[in-house]
Design a protein around this motif. Structure first.
Motif, PDB file in Angstrom:
ATOM      1  N   PHE A 283      35.113 -36.216  34.702  1.00 10.10           N
ATOM      2  CA  PHE A 283      33.723 -35.824  34.514  1.00 10.10           C
ATOM      3  C   PHE A 283      32.945 -36.009  35.808  1.00 10.10           C
ATOM      4  O   PHE A 283      33.105 -37.013  36.501  1.00 10.10           O
ATOM      5  N   HIS A 284      32.079 -35.044  36.110  1.00 11.65           N
ATOM      6  CA  HIS A 284      31.068 -35.273  37.141  1.00 11.65           C
ATOM      7  C   HIS A 284      29.752 -35.685  36.475  1.00 11.65           C
ATOM      8  O   HIS A 284      29.070 -36.592  36.938  1.00 11.65           O
ATOM      9  N   ASP A 285      29.419 -35.015  35.396  1.00 12.93           N
ATOM     10  CA  ASP A 285      28.309 -35.420  34.544  1.00 12.93           C
ATOM     11  C   ASP A 285      28.650 -34.954  33.133  1.00 12.93           C
ATOM     12  O   ASP A 285      29.782 -34.543  32.861  1.00 12.93           O
ATOM     13  N   ASN A 286      27.710 -35.041  32.219  1.00 13.18           N
ATOM     14  CA  ASN A 286      28.012 -34.728  30.824  1.00 13.18           C
ATOM     15  C   ASN A 286      28.448 -33.278  30.624  1.00 13.18           C
ATOM     16  O   ASN A 286      29.191 -32.968  29.696  1.00 13.18           O
ATOM     17  N   ALA A 287      28.000 -32.392  31.500  1.00 18.51           N
ATOM     18  CA  ALA A 287      28.290 -30.970  31.322  1.00 18.51           C
ATOM     19  C   ALA A 287      29.469 -30.493  32.161  1.00 18.51           C
ATOM     20  O   ALA A 287      30.204 -29.599  31.736  1.00 18.51           O
ATOM     21  N   ARG A 288      29.660 -31.068  33.348  1.00 24.75           N
ATOM     22  CA  ARG A 288      30.629 -30.506  34.284  1.00 24.75           C
ATOM     23  C   ARG A 288      31.840 -31.405  34.477  1.00 24.75           C
ATOM     24  O   ARG A 288      31.723 -32.627  34.568  1.00 24.75           O
ATOM     25  N   ILE A 289      32.996 -30.747  34.527  1.00 27.64           N
ATOM     26  CA  ILE A 289      34.229 -31.445  34.857  1.00 27.64           C
ATOM     27  C   ILE A 289      34.910 -30.743  36.032  1.00 27.64           C
ATOM     28  O   ILE A 289      34.675 -29.560  36.292  1.00 27.64           O
ATOM     29  N   ILE A 290      35.714 -31.490  36.734  1.00 21.40           N
ATOM     30  CA  ILE A 290      36.624 -30.952  37.740  1.00 21.40           C
ATOM     31  C   ILE A 290      38.008 -31.197  37.172  1.00 21.40           C
ATOM     32  O   ILE A 290      38.325 -32.315  36.747  1.00 21.40           O
ATOM     33  N   ALA A 291      38.843 -30.180  37.143  1.00 26.28           N
ATOM     34  CA  ALA A 291      40.107 -30.298  36.432  1.00 26.28           C
ATOM     35  C   ALA A 291      41.220 -29.556  37.148  1.00 26.28           C
ATOM     36  O   ALA A 291      40.985 -28.578  37.857  1.00 26.28           O
ATOM     37  N   SER A 292      42.432 -30.037  36.937  1.00 24.75           N
ATOM     38  CA  SER A 292      43.621 -29.290  37.332  1.00 24.75           C
ATOM     39  C   SER A 292      44.121 -28.542  36.110  1.00 24.75           C
ATOM     40  O   SER A 292      44.408 -29.141  35.069  1.00 24.75           O
ATOM     41  N   GLU A 293      44.209 -27.216  36.248  1.00 22.67           N
ATOM     42  CA  GLU A 293      44.618 -26.347  35.149  1.00 22.67           C
ATOM     43  C   GLU A 293      46.056 -25.914  35.358  1.00 22.67           C
ATOM     44  O   GLU A 293      46.497 -25.671  36.488  1.00 22.67           O
ATOM     45  N   LEU A 294      46.796 -25.816  34.254  1.00 20.42           N
ATOM     46  CA  LEU A 294      48.164 -25.321  34.340  1.00 20.42           C
ATOM     47  C   LEU A 294      48.146 -23.882  34.844  1.00 20.42           C
ATOM     48  O   LEU A 294      47.402 -23.046  34.350  1.00 20.42           O
ATOM     49  N   GLY A 295      48.988 -23.623  35.838  1.00 16.55           N
ATOM     50  CA  GLY A 295      49.046 -22.277  36.403  1.00 16.55           C
ATOM     51  C   GLY A 295      50.446 -21.934  36.851  1.00 16.55           C
ATOM     52  O   GLY A 295      50.757 -22.034  38.037  1.00 16.55           O
ATOM     53  N   GLY A 296      51.301 -21.583  35.916  1.00 18.98           N
ATOM     54  CA  GLY A 296      52.690 -21.282  36.264  1.00 18.98           C
ATOM     55  C   GLY A 296      53.423 -22.541  36.666  1.00 18.98           C
ATOM     56  O   GLY A 296      53.482 -23.511  35.905  1.00 18.98           O
ATOM     57  N   ASN A 297      53.961 -22.558  37.862  1.00 18.42           N
ATOM     58  CA  ASN A 297      54.726 -23.711  38.346  1.00 18.42           C
ATOM     59  C   ASN A 297      53.879 -24.686  39.162  1.00 18.42           C
ATOM     60  O   ASN A 297      54.421 -25.533  39.868  1.00 18.42           O
ATOM     61  N   GLN A 298      52.555 -24.550  39.077  1.00 18.81           N
ATOM     62  CA  GLN A 298      51.697 -25.435  39.846  1.00 18.81           C
ATOM     63  C   GLN A 298      50.417 -25.700  39.068  1.00 18.81           C
ATOM     64  O   GLN A 298      50.177 -25.135  37.997  1.00 18.81           O
TER      65      GLN A 298
END
Length: 267
Positions: free
Chosen positions: A121-136
């Motif tokens: 979380f950065h704040d209640n509304a925003r997140i920074i995330a790693s999303e599944l994308g094939g092999n990475q």
């Protein structure tokens, strides 16, 4: 464990194993200074576990679902918990749970059609995330209120953290040598990224002791990196006497006085 840090010292006390449980027990995060969340195995399934530090009590705090819950984290300014759920169908998504009434089993899918793997979380509304994308994994910035998702950069890592007392978030990228580099992202400003340092070879995880100091585990030891120091990872604690090895995930309480880590116990 409790920690006491000064410019020239790093003291560890009250070390204890809070899971003592076969199976997967990992991904710690502090809900507050007195309660630790983690993904823990119960009855063959991964659940959202809570350890009340002062009470020394551990319990499951979600109703079992058709999948396993991972990476539980409290929303910064509301009594909700977010966790990554991996369903038996193979579908993976980020869900919200009501922290005030978790036993009612109510939960809500956040960010439909986005397969979140790791997030902060950065704040209640925003997140920074790693999303599944094939092999990475690919880094995204997402708004949980509007479902707006911004693709930021590819080939990211799993260690993502808000930097204390700042508007920045740290994340890792896999470099050409297959090692992990730490970057700072100014999410409230121009969204530019700035290189911080490389993690030691073979290490994926880090977290922040303060706005200027990072900490990580390697083997049975803890290392610190000071942004205004010698620009190198410095050993600050050897935890081998506690019969652990292979430290991975690591988290620091909001007040900076407690540290949680994941490690193997020596046989």
């Amino acid at each position: 464990m409790d920690i006491n840090t000064t410019p020239n010292n790093f003291e560890v006390s009250n070390f204890r194993n809070i899971s003592n449980n076969p199976g997967y027990n990992s991904q710690p995060s502090f809900a507050d200074n007195e309660n630790l969340l983690f993904a823990g195995t119960q009855n063959g399934q991964t659940e959202i576990m809570q350890f009340a530090i002062n009470l020394k009590e551990k319990k499951r705090i979600n109703m079992p679902t058709n999948g396993g819950e991972y990476s539980p984290q409290k929303f910064p300014k509301s009594n909700k918990i977010a966790a990554v759920r991996l369903d038996t169908t193979g579908v993976q998504g980020l869900y919200a749970y009501d922290y005030d009434n978790l036993e009612n089993g109510k939960n809500k899918l956040l960010l439909p059609n986005v397969e979140v793997a790791y997030f902060a979380f950065h704040d209640n509304a925003r997140i920074i995330a790693s999303e599944l994308g094939g092999n990475q994994l690919n880094l995204i910035i997402a708004n949980l209120e509007t479902n707006l998702v911004e693709n930021y950069i590819s080939n990211s890592g799993r260690s993502i953290h808000n930097v204390p007392n700042s508007n920045s978030v740290s994340y890792t990228l896999i470099n050409e040598d297959k090692n992990h580099d730490i970057y700072l992202l100014d999410i409230d400003g121009d969204k530019e990224s700035y290189f911080v340092c490389q993690l030691p070879v073979g290490i994926q995880d880090h977290c922040w002791l303060s706005e200027t100091k990072l900490v990580l585990g390697s083997g049975s030891k803890l290392y610190e990196y000071n942004l205004f120091g010698n620009q190198e990872w410095k050993e600050v604690a050897d935890l081998s006497s506690f019969n652990i090895s292979e430290i991975t995930r690591i988290a620091v309480s909001p007040n900076g006085k407690r540290l949680a880590l994941v490690a193997e116990t020596k046989q």
